[in-house]
Design a protein around this motif. Sequence first.
Motif, PDB file in Angstrom:
ATOM      1  N   TYR A   1      51.766  30.459  23.946  1.00 31.88           N
ATOM      2  CA  TYR A   1      52.990  30.997  23.360  1.00 31.88           C
ATOM      3  C   TYR A   1      53.729  29.964  22.530  1.00 31.88           C
ATOM      4  CZ  TYR A   1      52.625  35.156  26.263  1.00 31.88           C
ATOM      5  OH  TYR A   1      52.212  36.330  26.828  1.00 31.88           O
ATOM      6  N   ALA A   2      54.259  30.422  21.406  1.00 28.15           N
ATOM      7  CA  ALA A   2      55.260  29.647  20.689  1.00 28.15           C
ATOM      8  C   ALA A   2      56.603  29.823  21.398  1.00 28.15           C
ATOM      9  CB  ALA A   2      55.371  30.147  19.249  1.00 28.15           C
ATOM     10  N   VAL A   3      57.449  28.827  21.246  1.00 23.22           N
ATOM     11  CA  VAL A   3      58.780  28.873  21.861  1.00 23.22           C
ATOM     12  C   VAL A   3      59.833  28.737  20.775  1.00 23.22           C
ATOM     13  CG1 VAL A   3      60.406  27.716  23.405  1.00 23.22           C
ATOM     14  CG2 VAL A   3      57.999  27.937  24.067  1.00 23.22           C
ATOM     15  N   GLY A   4      60.858  29.530  20.894  1.00 23.69           N
ATOM     16  CA  GLY A   4      61.975  29.448  19.968  1.00 23.69           C
ATOM     17  C   GLY A   4      63.283  29.264  20.708  1.00 23.69           C
TER      18      GLY A   4
ATOM     19  N   TRP B   1      52.263  26.608  19.790  1.00 27.10           N
ATOM     20  CA  TRP B   1      51.652  26.355  21.104  1.00 27.10           C
ATOM     21  C   TRP B   1      51.007  24.983  21.194  1.00 27.10           C
ATOM     22  CZ3 TRP B   1      51.509  31.021  18.613  1.00 27.10           C
ATOM     23  CH2 TRP B   1      50.633  31.105  17.531  1.00 27.10           C
ATOM     24  N   SER B   2      50.487  24.471  20.063  1.00 27.47           N
ATOM     25  CA  SER B   2      49.762  23.198  20.103  1.00 27.47           C
ATOM     26  C   SER B   2      50.626  22.006  19.726  1.00 27.47           C
ATOM     27  CB  SER B   2      48.557  23.264  19.169  1.00 27.47           C
ATOM     28  OG  SER B   2      48.993  23.437  17.833  1.00 27.47           O
ATOM     29  N   VAL B   3      51.913  22.243  19.515  1.00 29.40           N
ATOM     30  CA  VAL B   3      52.858  21.181  19.165  1.00 29.40           C
ATOM     31  C   VAL B   3      52.515  20.561  17.816  1.00 29.40           C
ATOM     32  CG1 VAL B   3      54.239  19.311  20.156  1.00 29.40           C
ATOM     33  CG2 VAL B   3      52.814  20.672  21.646  1.00 29.40           C
ATOM     34  N   SER B   4      51.822  21.296  16.978  1.00 25.89           N
ATOM     35  CA  SER B   4      51.445  20.765  15.675  1.00 25.89           C
ATOM     36  C   SER B   4      52.395  21.215  14.569  1.00 25.89           C
ATOM     37  CB  SER B   4      50.027  21.206  15.317  1.00 25.89           C
ATOM     38  OG  SER B   4      49.945  22.615  15.268  1.00 25.89           O
TER      39      SER B   4
ATOM     40  N   THR C   1      66.025  18.416  17.864  1.00 27.37           N
ATOM     41  CA  THR C   1      64.576  18.236  17.982  1.00 27.37           C
ATOM     42  C   THR C   1      64.043  19.144  19.081  1.00 27.37           C
ATOM     43  OG1 THR C   1      64.749  15.925  17.289  1.00 27.37           O
ATOM     44  CG2 THR C   1      62.717  16.603  18.374  1.00 27.37           C
ATOM     45  N   ILE C   2      63.053  19.948  18.731  1.00 29.32           N
ATOM     46  CA  ILE C   2      62.409  20.813  19.714  1.00 29.32           C
ATOM     47  C   ILE C   2      61.121  20.156  20.174  1.00 29.32           C
ATOM     48  CG2 ILE C   2      61.158  22.164  17.968  1.00 29.32           C
ATOM     49  CD1 ILE C   2      61.618  24.643  19.756  1.00 29.32           C
ATOM     50  N   SER C   3      60.836  20.308  21.453  1.00 27.30           N
ATOM     51  CA  SER C   3      59.595  19.758  22.003  1.00 27.30           C
ATOM     52  C   SER C   3      59.164  20.620  23.177  1.00 27.30           C
ATOM     53  CB  SER C   3      59.791  18.300  22.432  1.00 27.30           C
ATOM     54  OG  SER C   3      60.783  18.201  23.443  1.00 27.30           O
ATOM     55  N   ARG C   4      57.970  20.337  23.691  1.00 26.47           N
ATOM     56  CA  ARG C   4      57.468  21.104  24.825  1.00 26.47           C
ATOM     57  C   ARG C   4      56.499  20.270  25.635  1.00 26.47           C
ATOM     58  NH1 ARG C   4      54.777  26.259  22.511  1.00 26.47           N
ATOM     59  NH2 ARG C   4      53.938  26.472  24.635  1.00 26.47           N
ATOM     60  N   ASP C   5      56.417  20.599  26.897  1.00 30.33           N
ATOM     61  CA  ASP C   5      55.470  19.981  27.810  1.00 30.33           C
ATOM     62  C   ASP C   5      54.593  21.106  28.351  1.00 30.33           C
ATOM     63  OD1 ASP C   5      54.112  18.877  29.973  1.00 30.33           O
ATOM     64  OD2 ASP C   5      55.793  17.654  30.597  1.00 30.33           O
ATOM     65  N   ASN C   6      53.418  21.266  27.771  1.00 24.29           N
ATOM     66  CA  ASN C   6      52.559  22.394  28.158  1.00 24.29           C
ATOM     67  C   ASN C   6      52.095  22.275  29.599  1.00 24.29           C
ATOM     68  OD1 ASN C   6      52.845  23.675  25.719  1.00 24.29           O
ATOM     69  ND2 ASN C   6      50.880  23.017  24.890  1.00 24.29           N
ATOM     70  N   GLY C   7      51.939  21.061  30.076  1.00 26.62           N
ATOM     71  CA  GLY C   7      51.486  20.888  31.455  1.00 26.62           C
ATOM     72  C   GLY C   7      52.505  21.367  32.476  1.00 26.62           C
ATOM     73  N   ARG C   8      53.779  21.290  32.107  1.00 25.44           N
ATOM     74  CA  ARG C   8      54.838  21.678  33.036  1.00 25.44           C
ATOM     75  C   ARG C   8      55.441  23.034  32.692  1.00 25.44           C
ATOM     76  NH1 ARG C   8      59.205  17.181  33.399  1.00 25.44           N
ATOM     77  NH2 ARG C   8      59.814  18.422  35.224  1.00 25.44           N
ATOM     78  N   GLY C   9      55.060  23.575  31.539  1.00 28.45           N
ATOM     79  CA  GLY C   9      55.608  24.876  31.147  1.00 28.45           C
ATOM     80  C   GLY C   9      57.083  24.821  30.779  1.00 28.45           C
TER      81      GLY C   9
ATOM     82  N   TYR D   1      53.426  34.983  18.485  1.00 25.29           N
ATOM     83  CA  TYR D   1      53.426  34.884  17.035  1.00 25.29           C
ATOM     84  C   TYR D   1      54.222  33.660  16.619  1.00 25.29           C
ATOM     85  CZ  TYR D   1      54.513  35.910  12.161  1.00 25.29           C
ATOM     86  OH  TYR D   1      54.667  35.830  10.804  1.00 25.29           O
ATOM     87  N   TYR D   2      53.736  32.938  15.641  1.00 26.42           N
ATOM     88  CA  TYR D   2      54.463  31.769  15.124  1.00 26.42           C
ATOM     89  C   TYR D   2      54.273  31.660  13.622  1.00 26.42           C
ATOM     90  CZ  TYR D   2      55.775  27.026  13.978  1.00 26.42           C
ATOM     91  OH  TYR D   2      56.373  25.938  13.389  1.00 26.42           O
ATOM     92  N   THR D   3      55.353  31.330  12.936  1.00 26.91           N
ATOM     93  CA  THR D   3      55.275  30.966  11.543  1.00 26.91           C
ATOM     94  C   THR D   3      56.183  29.782  11.302  1.00 26.91           C
ATOM     95  OG1 THR D   3      55.756  31.645   9.272  1.00 26.91           O
ATOM     96  CG2 THR D   3      57.019  32.717  11.002  1.00 26.91           C
ATOM     97  N   PRO D   4      55.785  28.821  10.493  1.00 24.37           N
ATOM     98  CA  PRO D   4      56.642  27.668  10.227  1.00 24.37           C
ATOM     99  C   PRO D   4      57.701  27.943   9.159  1.00 24.37           C
ATOM    100  CG  PRO D   4      54.571  27.397   9.087  1.00 24.37           C
ATOM    101  CD  PRO D   4      54.463  28.676   9.875  1.00 24.37           C
TER     102      PRO D   4
END
Length: 125
Positions: free
Chosen positions: A32-35, A53-56, A69-77, A101-104
């Motif tokens: 999932y993308a996060v907003g 989802w891939s932090v790219s 700044t947005i960030s995510r830790d996929n291992g911790r959800g 769904y994600y769009t930049p």
Amino acid sequence: QVRLVESGGGLVQAGGSLTLSCTTSGLEFDDYAVGWFRQAPGKEREGVASINWSVSSTYYADSVKDRFTISRDNGRGIAYLQMNKLKPEDTAMYYCAASRYYTPWTLRASDFGYWGQGTQVNVSS
């Protein structure tokens, strides 16, 4: 059952910083993308930032670019929104949301199917 729970809101003086967290459960987080969205009283909900989802890839609204700044830790959800140089106009309820769904190029609330209950951010002048 999918759950998104925001935390980290509060009262801060203008120029200060806060970090919001969005803790998820019940979904394959790295699918999932996060907003992050916000809504001030009497105003429409505004997309603030998103991350794929891939932090790219990330997206930022012009109003927060170079401050948030947005960030995510996929291992911790968990997803985060680091907010620096806060302004009184940043005062709002902040929500996190998840989408397949994600769009930049833009950030639309209608693309997001899972939402948290929100955390309040108040910035005093």
